[in-house]
Design a protein around this motif. Structure first.
Motif, PDB file in Angstrom:
ATOM      1  N   SER A   1       4.481  10.013  -3.334  1.00 26.16           N
ATOM      2  CA  SER A   1       4.954  10.900  -3.065  1.00 26.16           C
ATOM      3  C   SER A   1       4.461  12.058  -3.962  1.00 26.16           C
ATOM      4  N   ARG A   2       3.137  12.194  -4.454  1.00 29.42           N
ATOM      5  CA  ARG A   2       2.760  13.107  -5.675  1.00 29.42           C
ATOM      6  C   ARG A   2       1.166  13.675  -4.646  1.00 29.42           C
ATOM      7  N   GLY A   3       1.699  13.049  -3.156  1.00 23.83           N
ATOM      8  CA  GLY A   3       0.254  12.804  -2.499  1.00 23.83           C
ATOM      9  C   GLY A   3      -1.310  12.932  -3.752  1.00 23.83           C
ATOM     10  N   VAL A   4      -1.006  11.887  -3.878  1.00 20.02           N
ATOM     11  CA  VAL A   4      -2.128  10.676  -4.715  1.00 20.02           C
ATOM     12  C   VAL A   4      -1.903   9.178  -3.638  1.00 20.02           C
ATOM     13  N   PRO A   5      -3.196   8.796  -3.164  1.00 18.58           N
ATOM     14  CA  PRO A   5      -3.013   7.544  -1.760  1.00 18.58           C
ATOM     15  C   PRO A   5      -3.473   7.075  -2.628  1.00 18.58           C
ATOM     16  N   LEU A   6      -2.441   6.074  -2.467  1.00 12.52           N
ATOM     17  CA  LEU A   6      -2.682   4.606  -2.486  1.00 12.52           C
ATOM     18  C   LEU A   6      -3.563   3.891  -1.658  1.00 12.52           C
ATOM     19  N   ILE A   7      -4.766   3.282  -2.341  1.00 14.19           N
ATOM     20  CA  ILE A   7      -5.560   2.560  -1.599  1.00 14.19           C
ATOM     21  C   ILE A   7      -5.719   1.216  -2.496  1.00 14.19           C
ATOM     22  N   PRO A   8      -5.470   0.085  -2.005  1.00  5.44           N
ATOM     23  CA  PRO A   8      -5.519  -0.852  -2.266  1.00  5.44           C
ATOM     24  C   PRO A   8      -7.123  -1.858  -1.999  1.00  5.44           C
ATOM     25  N   ASN A   9      -7.076  -2.539  -2.905  1.00  3.14           N
ATOM     26  CA  ASN A   9      -8.008  -4.086  -2.805  1.00  3.14           C
ATOM     27  C   ASN A   9      -7.608  -5.068  -1.681  1.00  3.14           C
ATOM     28  N   VAL A  10      -7.852  -4.312  -0.818  1.00  8.20           N
ATOM     29  CA  VAL A  10      -7.679  -5.987   0.137  1.00  8.20           C
ATOM     30  C   VAL A  10      -8.487  -6.925   0.309  1.00  8.20           C
ATOM     31  N   GLY A  11      -9.907  -7.211  -0.762  1.00  2.00           N
ATOM     32  CA  GLY A  11     -11.036  -8.574  -0.471  1.00  2.00           C
ATOM     33  C   GLY A  11     -11.635  -7.928   0.784  1.00  2.00           C
ATOM     34  N   SER A  12     -11.789  -8.993   1.312  1.00  2.00           N
ATOM     35  CA  SER A  12     -12.831  -9.236   2.383  1.00  2.00           C
ATOM     36  C   SER A  12     -12.306  -8.854   3.426  1.00  2.00           C
ATOM     37  N   LEU A  13     -10.891  -9.624   3.852  1.00  2.23           N
ATOM     38  CA  LEU A  13      -9.824 -10.031   4.928  1.00  2.23           C
ATOM     39  C   LEU A  13     -10.184 -10.502   5.643  1.00  2.23           C
ATOM     40  N   VAL A  14     -10.440 -11.472   5.520  1.00  2.24           N
ATOM     41  CA  VAL A  14     -11.258 -13.058   5.773  1.00  2.24           C
ATOM     42  C   VAL A  14     -10.117 -13.930   5.972  1.00  2.24           C
ATOM     43  N   THR A  15      -8.878 -13.660   5.249  1.00  5.94           N
ATOM     44  CA  THR A  15      -7.159 -14.366   5.297  1.00  5.94           C
ATOM     45  C   THR A  15      -7.163 -14.072   6.106  1.00  5.94           C
ATOM     46  N   THR A  16      -6.977 -14.501   7.879  1.00  4.97           N
ATOM     47  CA  THR A  16      -6.009 -14.513   8.969  1.00  4.97           C
ATOM     48  C   THR A  16      -4.284 -14.469   9.041  1.00  4.97           C
ATOM     49  N   TRP A  17      -4.061 -15.630   7.519  1.00  8.07           N
ATOM     50  CA  TRP A  17      -2.713 -15.636   7.392  1.00  8.07           C
ATOM     51  C   TRP A  17      -1.668 -14.486   6.848  1.00  8.07           C
ATOM     52  N   ASP A  18      -2.450 -13.798   6.348  1.00  7.01           N
ATOM     53  CA  ASP A  18      -2.632 -12.617   5.614  1.00  7.01           C
ATOM     54  C   ASP A  18      -1.996 -11.677   6.637  1.00  7.01           C
ATOM     55  N   ASN A  19      -0.393 -11.613   6.340  1.00  5.35           N
ATOM     56  CA  ASN A  19       0.076 -10.126   7.543  1.00  5.35           C
ATOM     57  C   ASN A  19       0.485  -9.127   6.872  1.00  5.35           C
ATOM     58  N   SER A  20      -0.273  -8.166   5.520  1.00  4.26           N
ATOM     59  CA  SER A  20       0.573  -7.971   5.140  1.00  4.26           C
ATOM     60  C   SER A  20       0.380  -5.937   5.674  1.00  4.26           C
ATOM     61  N   ASP A  21       1.809  -5.592   5.175  1.00  2.57           N
ATOM     62  CA  ASP A  21       1.062  -4.539   5.579  1.00  2.57           C
ATOM     63  C   ASP A  21       1.688  -3.028   5.228  1.00  2.57           C
ATOM     64  N   TYR A  22       0.977  -2.525   5.007  1.00  2.00           N
ATOM     65  CA  TYR A  22      -0.833  -1.621   4.503  1.00  2.00           C
ATOM     66  C   TYR A  22      -0.062   0.203   5.208  1.00  2.00           C
ATOM     67  N   ALA A  23       1.661  -0.375   5.711  1.00  2.00           N
ATOM     68  CA  ALA A  23       1.441   1.298   6.387  1.00  2.00           C
ATOM     69  C   ALA A  23       2.030   2.167   5.802  1.00  2.00           C
ATOM     70  N   LEU A  24       2.387   1.969   4.307  1.00  2.00           N
ATOM     71  CA  LEU A  24       2.871   3.058   2.988  1.00  2.00           C
ATOM     72  C   LEU A  24       1.725   3.131   2.482  1.00  2.00           C
ATOM     73  N   SER A  25       0.369   2.617   2.492  1.00  2.00           N
ATOM     74  CA  SER A  25      -0.467   3.583   2.106  1.00  2.00           C
ATOM     75  C   SER A  25      -1.650   4.021   2.790  1.00  2.00           C
ATOM     76  N   ALA A  26      -2.363   4.464   1.655  1.00  2.00           N
ATOM     77  CA  ALA A  26      -3.330   5.744   2.387  1.00  2.00           C
ATOM     78  C   ALA A  26      -4.628   4.593   2.944  1.00  2.00           C
ATOM     79  N   GLY A  27      -4.823   3.631   2.634  1.00  2.00           N
ATOM     80  CA  GLY A  27      -5.783   3.416   3.351  1.00  2.00           C
ATOM     81  C   GLY A  27      -6.366   1.855   2.792  1.00  2.00           C
ATOM     82  N   ALA A  28      -7.103   1.132   2.911  1.00  2.00           N
ATOM     83  CA  ALA A  28      -7.881   0.022   2.203  1.00  2.00           C
ATOM     84  C   ALA A  28      -8.545   0.636   1.518  1.00  2.00           C
ATOM     85  N   PHE A  29      -9.720  -1.171   0.370  1.00  2.00           N
ATOM     86  CA  PHE A  29     -10.960  -1.325   0.352  1.00  2.00           C
ATOM     87  C   PHE A  29     -11.327  -1.698   0.324  1.00  2.00           C
TER      88      PHE A  29
END
Length: 172
Positions: A1-29
């Motif tokens: 809400s303060r304009g600070v982007p939330l960019i979580p570390n999502v690892g290497s993204l090879v885990t196909t069972w992880d269905n995390s929704d990053y809609a509320l984040s500004a992106g991903a690391f």
């Protein structure tokens, strides 16, 4: 809400069972992105998840590690993999000893991408993956077997030279 982007570390993204929704984040690391050591299936799964973030116009920071600054084969593979998935807000970094390194291939001017893809299937070409740019072509073989392709014209191969730690005075 303060304009600070939330960019979580999502690892290497090879885990196909992880269905995390990053809609509320500004992106991903993505730490360890599209590594040449991945199985082909994991590399494709990670690339597809990265493309999904890029399609949603997320900030996507792709980082990986080098055994040494002279590891040009891995540098070529990481750069080409990054260019396959690159969007308007996609960034790449790889380094050997300190995050304060610079590699000359990061300045490569290929012009604009001629198309974007929703999945890696759209970039599949003759047993590898291909993305055309205004001034060049990116080819990636994430598999362990050699693939021979015939190109429609002669091309120069990018061969990285130099790079590594930035000196104390800021000179690359």
């Amino acid at each position: 809400s303060r304009g600070v982007p939330l960019i979580p570390n999502v690892g290497s993204l090879v885990t196909t069972w992880d269905n995390s929704d990053y809609a509320l984040s500004a992106g991903a690391f993505s730490e360890g992105f599209l590594d040449p050591g991945f199985s082909t299936e994991d590399w494709i799964a990670a690339a597809n998840q990265t493309l999904a973030l890029v399609r949603r116009n997320k900030i996507v920071i792709l980082q990986n590690y080098l055994p040494s600054a002279d590891e040009t084969a891995k540098r070529r593979f990481l750069l080409a993999s990054y260019l396959l998935v690159k969007g308007a807000r996609t960034y790449v970094a790889y380094f050997a000893s300190t995050p304060f390194e610079w590699y000359p291939e990061w300045d490569l001017d290929l012009g604009g991408a001629q198309k974007s893809a929703a999945t890696m299937d759209e970039l599949s070409w003759n047993g590898i993956y291909r993305r055309d740019f205004d001034k060049g072509v990116i080819l990636v073989n994430p598999g362990t077997s050699a693939v021979q392709v015939t190109l429609e014209a002669p091309f120069n191969r990018v061969e990285p030279v130099g790079g590594g730690a930035v000196s104390r005075d800021g000179t690359v």
